[in-house]
Design an enzyme around this catalytic site. Structure first.
Site, PDB file in Angstrom:
ATOM      1  N   TYR A  14      -0.791  -5.170  11.542  1.00 58.61           N
ATOM      2  CA  TYR A  14      -0.518  -5.606  10.173  1.00 58.61           C
ATOM      3  C   TYR A  14       0.588  -6.650  10.092  1.00 58.61           C
ATOM      4  CZ  TYR A  14      -3.028  -1.278   9.037  1.00 58.61           C
ATOM      5  OH  TYR A  14      -3.955  -0.272   8.950  1.00 58.61           O
ATOM      6  N   HIS A  19       0.050  -8.992   3.056  1.00 58.25           N
ATOM      7  CA  HIS A  19       0.657  -7.812   2.441  1.00 58.25           C
ATOM      8  C   HIS A  19       2.046  -7.538   3.010  1.00 58.25           C
ATOM      9  CE1 HIS A  19      -0.277  -4.946  -0.565  1.00 58.25           C
ATOM     10  NE2 HIS A  19      -0.726  -3.959   0.168  1.00 58.25           N
ATOM     11  N   ASN A  70       1.314   2.599   0.670  1.00 59.29           N
ATOM     12  CA  ASN A  70       1.022   3.509  -0.435  1.00 59.29           C
ATOM     13  C   ASN A  70       2.079   4.591  -0.635  1.00 59.29           C
ATOM     14  OD1 ASN A  70      -1.280   2.000  -0.506  1.00 59.29           O
ATOM     15  ND2 ASN A  70      -2.709   3.687  -0.218  1.00 59.29           N
ATOM     16  N   ASP A  95       4.586  -8.847  -1.852  1.00 56.03           N
ATOM     17  CA  ASP A  95       3.551  -9.850  -2.076  1.00 56.03           C
ATOM     18  C   ASP A  95       3.077  -9.782  -3.524  1.00 56.03           C
ATOM     19  OD1 ASP A  95       2.504  -7.249  -1.101  1.00 56.03           O
ATOM     20  OD2 ASP A  95       0.548  -8.146  -1.460  1.00 56.03           O
ATOM     21  N   ASN A 116       0.214  -1.046  -4.814  1.00 52.46           N
ATOM     22  CA  ASN A 116       0.414   0.355  -4.452  1.00 52.46           C
ATOM     23  C   ASN A 116       1.827   0.652  -3.949  1.00 52.46           C
ATOM     24  OD1 ASN A 116      -2.145   1.256  -5.192  1.00 52.46           O
ATOM     25  ND2 ASN A 116      -3.028   0.711  -3.205  1.00 52.46           N
TER      26      ASN A 116
END
Length: 210
Positions: A14, A19, A70, A95, A116
């Site tokens: 990631y 994100h 989350n 973001d 989230n």
């Protein structure tokens, strides 16, 4: 004392995602030279440092929650409770789909707009914290959003991403100046240091998921 939080997802897969631009900003802050090494705490990675402000040196804690986006609020709440901070002493960089790539907007309070990470933080500490909304653009359709935010920045984006991160770090003394309009001044200074790039329609179309 202030808490600066960068939002993102942990793990190498990631690391370069849109994100994760909040993580990228905190990484730039820690690498700026006035922060110590990262340590594991509060379900995240933290680093303590000092920032020179017009009022003198200000202690700052930089936090990257490792709970996945989350559940970011779990980490933020633990840091807030440990240091007995108020939500108003927290600035969260994240973001923002509703801003053009490279734009920055500062906002105190408000909703989560479907983000989230913000949703989780609000569930744990309420809405009254500062947000550093870092524009990544919108793919154009709701069903494309998840693919968009979890995709890596294009190589052509690297220059403006790095410039924005650097400007966010360099302008921090203005954010913590104590002035009533500090957030507005900070926003203006970041945009002066790192003007948002101009994209033509073909460039934007080439980056959007098909």
């Amino acid at each position: 004392m202030h808490l600066i939080v960068g939002l993102g997802n942990p793990g190498a897969q990631y690391a370069k995602n849109r994100h994760n631009i909040g993580f990228m900003m905190v990484d730039a802050l820690i690498a700026s030279g006035s922060f110590g090494p990262e340590k594991k705490a509060f379900d995240g990675f933290v680093s303590e440092g000092l920032i020179d402000t017009p009022k003198g040196k200000e202690k700052v804690l930089a936090l990257k929650p490792q709970t996945y986006m989350n559940n970011s609020g779990l980490s933020v709440a633990k840091a807030l409770q440990f240091y007995k901070l108020k939500p108003e002493q927290i600035t969260v960089f994240h973001d923002e789909l509703d801003l053009a790539p490279g734009r920055l907007r500062m906002k105190m309070g408000g909703g989560h707009a479907g983000h989230n990470g913000l949703r989780s933080i609000m569930a744990h500490i309420g809405p009254n914290f500062m947000r550093g909304r870092m524009g990544i653009g919108h793919p154009g359709a709701k069903e494309l959003v998840l693919t968009w935010v979890l995709a890596d920045f294009a190589k052509s984006d690297q220059t403006w991403v790095e410039s924005l991160d650097d400007a966010c770090v360099r302008a921090l003394p203005m954010l913590f100046s104590g002035a009533p309009d500090a957030a507005d001044r900070y926003q203006a200074e970041v945009m002066r240091l790192a003007p948002a790039p101009k994209f033509d329609a073909r460039q934007l179309a080439a980056q959007k998921p098909q």
